[in-house]
Design an enzyme around this catalytic site. Structure first.
Site, PDB file in Angstrom:
ATOM      1  CG  ASP A   1     -16.819  25.931 -49.756  1.00  0.00           C
ATOM      2  OD1 ASP A   1     -15.794  25.643 -50.394  1.00  0.00           O
ATOM      3  OD2 ASP A   1     -17.485  25.075 -49.132  1.00  0.00           O
ATOM      4  CG  HIS A   2     -13.143  25.957 -47.301  1.00  0.00           C
ATOM      5  ND1 HIS A   2     -13.231  25.551 -45.991  1.00  0.00           N
ATOM      6  CD2 HIS A   2     -14.044  25.213 -47.989  1.00  0.00           C
ATOM      7  CE1 HIS A   2     -14.141  24.590 -45.895  1.00  0.00           C
ATOM      8  NE2 HIS A   2     -14.642  24.366 -47.095  1.00  0.00           N
TER       9      HIS A   2
ATOM     10  CG  HIS B   1     -12.727  23.058 -53.035  1.00  0.00           C
ATOM     11  ND1 HIS B   1     -13.058  21.814 -52.541  1.00  0.00           N
ATOM     12  CD2 HIS B   1     -12.200  22.857 -54.279  1.00  0.00           C
ATOM     13  CE1 HIS B   1     -12.747  20.890 -53.437  1.00  0.00           C
ATOM     14  NE2 HIS B   1     -12.219  21.491 -54.493  1.00  0.00           N
TER      15      HIS B   1
ATOM     16  CG  HIS C   1     -18.172  22.096 -44.547  1.00  0.00           C
ATOM     17  ND1 HIS C   1     -18.488  21.175 -45.519  1.00  0.00           N
ATOM     18  CD2 HIS C   1     -17.522  23.079 -45.183  1.00  0.00           C
ATOM     19  CE1 HIS C   1     -18.053  21.576 -46.699  1.00  0.00           C
ATOM     20  NE2 HIS C   1     -17.462  22.743 -46.525  1.00  0.00           N
TER      21      HIS C   1
END
EC number: 3.1.26.11
Length: 301
Positions: free
Chosen positions: A64-65, A62, A268
């Site tokens: 955002d990682h 994903h 997170h």
């Protein structure tokens, strides 16, 4: 053991918040864990030397990682890096990165090695003489792993007064530190515990992001010194957490409690909330030792 939080927020980068990325320093090894957009800027802000990063661990695909990974790889090339870079992540990460490098004709001159992961069972992905790294299979919308970093047991410490009292020669010191007993010239056996002190207990760090509440990870992370566990939502959004396969702060605390960890670091966070202190307040009703991740914050354990 030192942990530097480069980014600890969910979804998209904002003016004052960054997506997931952190640097773990353990036994003089520097590991980059996840690489959200803006990671290399955060590395500079936190004065972390690029040249010390040789191993990057990506939890899942994903954005955002891992959207910051191609930028970091390219910057390494522009800085004339020569040291090999190893990337550990889900199957497909090699294809994604190589496509960007190929279409931009930006191949690296340093060795770029991908270690693609597919197993749904915990496995060792890195090991040297000081540190071992294992996967922590998580339950998210796509294939996802957390990572468990463990120090290996150090050699024993010499009790110099005892060693000298037995008039043991220096050439035997390393064997003693390795845990061996010593036979003196007169035939007497001196047991190792009489000549040494116990080493510093090995430390461990578990990184778990992103995942729905999942008790299957408890045997893997049992009694770790520090657990970083995602806490995207507060209790009021528990249904949304389940739908998106994320965890609440209380659920992270339940995992910490059941795994009997020493310290829980929350992160997170969804950006819908006005204050991250709310995460700590809710988690502390279940587990007492709570730390809040914040962009740019460093912890020493």
């Amino acid at each position: 053991m030192n942990l530097t939080i480069l980014g600890c927020y969910a979804a998209t980068p904002r003016t004052f918040t960054n997506p997931t990325s952190q640097v773990l320093e353990i036994r003089n090894r520097l590991f980059l864990i996840d690489c959200g957009e803006g990671t290399q800027v955060q590395l500079r802000k936190n004065k972390i030397k690029f040249s010390k990063i040789n191993h990057v661990f990506i939890s899942h695909l994903h954005g955002d990682h891992f959207f910051g990974l191609i930028g970091l790889i390219s910057t390494f090339a522009l800085l004339n890096r020569t040291t090999d870079l190893h990337i550990y992540g889900p199957k497909g990460i090699k294809e994604i990165i190589n496509l960007q490098l190929r279409l931009s004709n930006s191949w690296t001159k340093y060795g770029l090695f991908f270690h693609e992961l597919e197993s749904k069972e915990s496995e060792v992905v890195f090991e040297d003489d000081k540190v071992i790294v294992k996967t922590i299979p998580l339950n998210h919308r796509v294939y996802t792993n957390g990572f468990l970093f463990q120090e290996k047991i150090r050699e024993r410490k010499l009790n110099l007064d005892a060693v000298q009292s037995y008039e043991i020669e220096k050439c035997y010191y390393q064997n003693i530190k390795n845990g061996k007993d010593i036979t003196l010239d007169d035939g007497r056996l001196v047991e190792n515990h009489k000549l040494t002190f116990d080493p510093v207990p090995p430390m461990s760090y578990a990184f778990c992001s992103d995942t729905v509440y999942n008790e299957n990870i408890i045997p893997i992370i049992k009694e770790v010194d520090v657990l970083y566990h995602e806490s995207t939502f507060l209790e009021s959004e528990e249904a949304l957490a389940e739908k998106t396969m994320h965890s609440t702060a209380k659920e992270a605390a339940r995992i910490a409690l059941k795994a009997n960890v020493q310290q829980l670091v929350l992160g997170h966070y969804s950006t819908r909330y006005d204050s991250i202190e709310l995460f700590k307040e809710q988690a502390e009703t279940i587990f007492p030792n709570i730390l809040l991740a914040e962009d740019g914050k460093s912890f020493e354990f």
